[in-house]
Design an enzyme around this catalytic site. Structure first.
Site, mmCIF file in Angstrom:
data_model
loop_
_atom_site.group_PDB
_atom_site.id
_atom_site.type_symbol
_atom_site.label_atom_id
_atom_site.label_comp_id
_atom_site.label_asym_id
_atom_site.label_seq_id
_atom_site.Cartn_x
_atom_site.Cartn_y
_atom_site.Cartn_z
ATOM 1 N N GLY A 164 24.241 35.077 29.976
ATOM 2 C CA GLY A 164 25.583 35.202 29.389
ATOM 3 C C GLY A 164 25.614 34.708 27.962
ATOM 4 O O GLY A 164 26.582 34.080 27.529
ATOM 5 N N VAL A 189 22.787 40.526 36.051
ATOM 6 C CA VAL A 189 22.285 39.519 36.996
ATOM 7 C C VAL A 189 22.444 39.956 38.457
ATOM 8 O O VAL A 189 21.815 39.381 39.347
ATOM 9 C CB VAL A 189 22.932 38.117 36.785
ATOM 10 C CG1 VAL A 189 22.566 37.534 35.438
ATOM 11 C CG2 VAL A 189 24.454 38.154 36.981
ATOM 12 N N TYR A 226 37.591 33.567 43.036
ATOM 13 C CA TYR A 226 36.901 32.951 41.875
ATOM 14 C C TYR A 226 36.601 31.484 42.195
ATOM 15 O O TYR A 226 35.487 30.997 41.946
ATOM 16 C CB TYR A 226 37.741 33.074 40.600
ATOM 17 C CG TYR A 226 37.077 32.392 39.415
ATOM 18 C CD1 TYR A 226 35.865 32.872 38.908
ATOM 19 C CD2 TYR A 226 37.636 31.251 38.829
ATOM 20 C CE1 TYR A 226 35.227 32.235 37.845
ATOM 21 C CE2 TYR A 226 37.008 30.614 37.767
ATOM 22 C CZ TYR A 226 35.799 31.110 37.280
ATOM 23 O OH TYR A 226 35.158 30.476 36.234
ATOM 24 N N LYS A 247 32.958 29.479 42.445
ATOM 25 C CA LYS A 247 32.584 28.287 41.679
ATOM 26 C C LYS A 247 32.362 27.079 42.603
ATOM 27 O O LYS A 247 31.559 26.193 42.275
ATOM 28 C CB LYS A 247 33.632 28.006 40.598
ATOM 29 C CG LYS A 247 33.584 29.024 39.465
ATOM 30 C CD LYS A 247 32.216 28.983 38.732
ATOM 31 C CE LYS A 247 32.118 29.910 37.562
ATOM 32 N NZ LYS A 247 30.826 29.830 36.852
ATOM 33 N N GLU A 263 36.062 35.101 26.034
ATOM 34 C CA GLU A 263 36.473 36.424 26.520
ATOM 35 C C GLU A 263 36.805 36.390 28.014
ATOM 36 O O GLU A 263 37.088 37.417 28.628
ATOM 37 C CB GLU A 263 35.362 37.437 26.240
ATOM 38 C CG GLU A 263 35.167 37.672 24.758
ATOM 39 C CD GLU A 263 33.994 38.572 24.430
ATOM 40 O OE1 GLU A 263 33.459 39.239 25.330
ATOM 41 O OE2 GLU A 263 33.597 38.595 23.246
HETATM 42 P P1 NDP Z 1 32.753 35.177 28.457
HETATM 43 O O1 NDP Z 1 33.408 36.321 29.119
HETATM 44 O O2 NDP Z 1 33.046 34.931 27.039
HETATM 45 O O3 NDP Z 1 31.167 35.262 28.664
HETATM 46 C C1 NDP Z 1 30.604 35.682 29.888
HETATM 47 C C2 NDP Z 1 29.128 35.988 29.680
HETATM 48 O O4 NDP Z 1 28.562 36.344 30.945
HETATM 49 C C3 NDP Z 1 28.911 37.146 28.727
HETATM 50 O O5 NDP Z 1 27.849 36.833 27.852
HETATM 51 C C4 NDP Z 1 28.522 38.296 29.636
HETATM 52 O O6 NDP Z 1 27.596 39.126 28.967
HETATM 53 C C5 NDP Z 1 27.828 37.561 30.797
HETATM 54 N N1 NDP Z 1 27.901 38.324 32.034
HETATM 55 C C6 NDP Z 1 29.017 38.643 32.736
HETATM 56 N N2 NDP Z 1 28.699 39.419 33.785
HETATM 57 C C7 NDP Z 1 27.350 39.608 33.747
HETATM 58 C C8 NDP Z 1 26.448 40.329 34.549
HETATM 59 N N3 NDP Z 1 26.850 41.037 35.626
HETATM 60 N N4 NDP Z 1 25.124 40.299 34.227
HETATM 61 C C9 NDP Z 1 24.713 39.611 33.138
HETATM 62 N N5 NDP Z 1 25.535 38.903 32.335
HETATM 63 C C10 NDP Z 1 26.843 38.912 32.637
HETATM 64 O O7 NDP Z 1 33.158 33.885 29.339
HETATM 65 P P2 NDP Z 1 32.793 32.330 29.233
HETATM 66 O O8 NDP Z 1 31.885 32.042 28.125
HETATM 67 O O9 NDP Z 1 34.076 31.612 29.307
HETATM 68 O O10 NDP Z 1 32.067 32.141 30.638
HETATM 69 C C11 NDP Z 1 30.777 31.591 30.783
HETATM 70 C C12 NDP Z 1 30.737 30.808 32.083
HETATM 71 O O11 NDP Z 1 31.653 29.727 31.994
HETATM 72 C C13 NDP Z 1 31.124 31.602 33.325
HETATM 73 O O12 NDP Z 1 30.267 31.244 34.384
HETATM 74 C C14 NDP Z 1 32.551 31.119 33.605
HETATM 75 O O13 NDP Z 1 32.880 31.228 34.968
HETATM 76 C C15 NDP Z 1 32.439 29.677 33.161
HETATM 77 N N6 NDP Z 1 33.682 29.007 32.866
HETATM 78 C C16 NDP Z 1 34.543 29.491 31.921
HETATM 79 C C17 NDP Z 1 35.717 28.809 31.652
HETATM 80 C C18 NDP Z 1 36.735 29.313 30.689
HETATM 81 O O14 NDP Z 1 37.899 28.846 30.735
HETATM 82 N N7 NDP Z 1 36.403 30.220 29.790
HETATM 83 C C19 NDP Z 1 36.026 27.547 32.327
HETATM 84 C C20 NDP Z 1 35.071 27.150 33.322
HETATM 85 C C21 NDP Z 1 33.932 27.840 33.544
HETATM 86 P P3 NDP Z 1 27.540 40.715 29.027
HETATM 87 O O15 NDP Z 1 28.929 41.219 29.216
HETATM 88 O O16 NDP Z 1 26.910 41.118 27.721
HETATM 89 O O17 NDP Z 1 26.657 40.996 30.188
HETATM 90 C C1 8X3 Z 2 37.698 28.936 34.327
HETATM 91 C C2 8X3 Z 2 38.803 27.937 34.398
HETATM 92 O O1 8X3 Z 2 41.122 27.517 35.378
HETATM 93 O O2 8X3 Z 2 40.708 29.671 34.305
HETATM 94 O O3 8X3 Z 2 36.710 28.659 35.253
HETATM 95 O O4 8X3 Z 2 39.748 29.160 36.462
HETATM 96 S S1 8X3 Z 2 40.151 28.634 35.188
#
Ligand code: NDP
Ligand code: 8X3
Length: 251
Positions: free
Chosen positions: A9, A59, A151, A155, A187
């Site tokens: 990611g 993935v 979701y 997690k 995003e």
């Molecule tokens: P983004 O959407 O900005 O980034 C998600 C990344 O995951 C992208 O680089 C995307 O790349 C990759 N991805 C998604 N699906 C696939 C797939 N099927 N295969 C390979 N790569 C994949 O989100 P975040 O940076 O916020 O999220 C990153 C992590 O942090 C996640 O696990 C999310 O659950 C977690 N998280 C996020 C929070 C938030 O509030 N934003 C809070 C808590 C946790 P591409 O599309 O190019 O494949």
């Molecule tokens: C992302 C945080 O609160 O949007 O994992 O689920 S929340």
């Protein structure tokens, strides 16, 4: 010694910010994602600071995960740090109205995808008797909020896998820990709300959310502790957030 990190990611949000900070600090990078244009941009941008190899796979695709990781050039093949970050929420619906394709996506990407990538990398860490795995969980893996159902389940599974990995890899000196963020503006909500920009934007209005760079800083801190220090589990929220449902949002 220069370390090598594989970040899933890496094309957006937390993964991209982590890649940028690692590059600044000279960590060699294997950057994964599905959007080739972004991988190419990362390669040319971060390639000015460190050695970068990019891998394009979903993935969810077990064969592609293994083929991709097997294909890395020899100079990248000793992976010291794995950042299991790829993942997203898909939809925000009460359980009776949930979309089963969304359920499949979250469980297949956030849980099974994390397992496939780990499985492709851990045996070599075991062989070398070293390695550091950071699993990106969430506050959604510590508590459940309305309409978060699947979701949150995905997690919570990451939380359990993080603990299980730490137990099973303990004999090999491999460090395993989770970073569990609250609301980070990335995003993430664009994906959750399927491109509805206004709705996604609204999630982060009226308070100061975390930025992906805040999480990258923490991840870098975790991976730069001395070898005998393992940060096992860490929760980080914006100051305005007290739990998944308590947010000091100003009008
Ligand atoms: P983004 O959407 O900005 O980034 C998600 C990344 O995951 C992208 O680089 C995307 O790349 C990759 N991805 C998604 N699906 C696939 C797939 N099927 N295969 C390979 N790569 C994949 O989100 P975040 O940076 O916020 O999220 C990153 C992590 O942090 C996640 O696990 C999310 O659950 C977690 N998280 C996020 C929070 C938030 O509030 N934003 C809070 C808590 C946790 P591409 O599309 O190019 O494949
Ligand atoms: C992302 C945080 O609160 O949007 O994992 O689920 S929340």
């Amino acid at each position: 010694m220069t370390k090598t990190a594989l970040i899933t990611g890496a094309t957006s949000g937390i993964g991209r910010a982590t890649a940028a900070l690692f590059a600044t600090n000279g960590i060699k990078l294997i950057l994964c994602g599905r959007r080739q244009d972004r991988l190419d941009a990362l390669q040319s941008e971060l390639g000015q600071q460190t050695e970068v190899h990019v891998l394009n796979f979903d993935v969810r695709d077990r064969k592609a995960v293994f083929a991709g990781i097997k294909s890395v050039p020899k100079s990248f093949s000793s992976i010291d740090i794995l950042i299991n970050n790829a993942g997203n929420a898909h939809g925000l619906d009460p359980i009776d109205k949930g979309n089963m394709d969304d359920w499949d996506a979250m469980l297949d990407i956030n849980v099974k995808g994390l397992l496939y990538v780990s499985k492709a990398i851990i045996p070599k860490m075991v062989e070398r008797g070293m390695g550091h795995i950071i699993n990106i969980g969430s506050t959604a893996g510590k508590e459940v909020y309305p309409k978060g159902n699947v979701y949150c389940a995905s997690k919570h599974a990451v939380d359990a896998i993080n603990q299980g990995m730490r137990i099973d890899l303990n004999p090999y000196g491999i460090r395993v820990g989770a970073v569990n963020p609250g609301l980070v503006e990335t995003e993430f909500s664009n994906v959750r709300f399927k491109g509805d920009e206004a709705r996604a934007h609204g999630v982060y209005q009226g308070f100061e959310p975390l930025r992906p760079e805040d999480i990258a800083d923490i991840i870098y801190f975790v991976v730069t502790r001395p070898q005998h220090v393992n940060i096992a589990d860490l929760i980080v929220m914006p100051t305005a957030q007290a739990s998944s449902t308590i947010l000091n949002r100003k009008p």
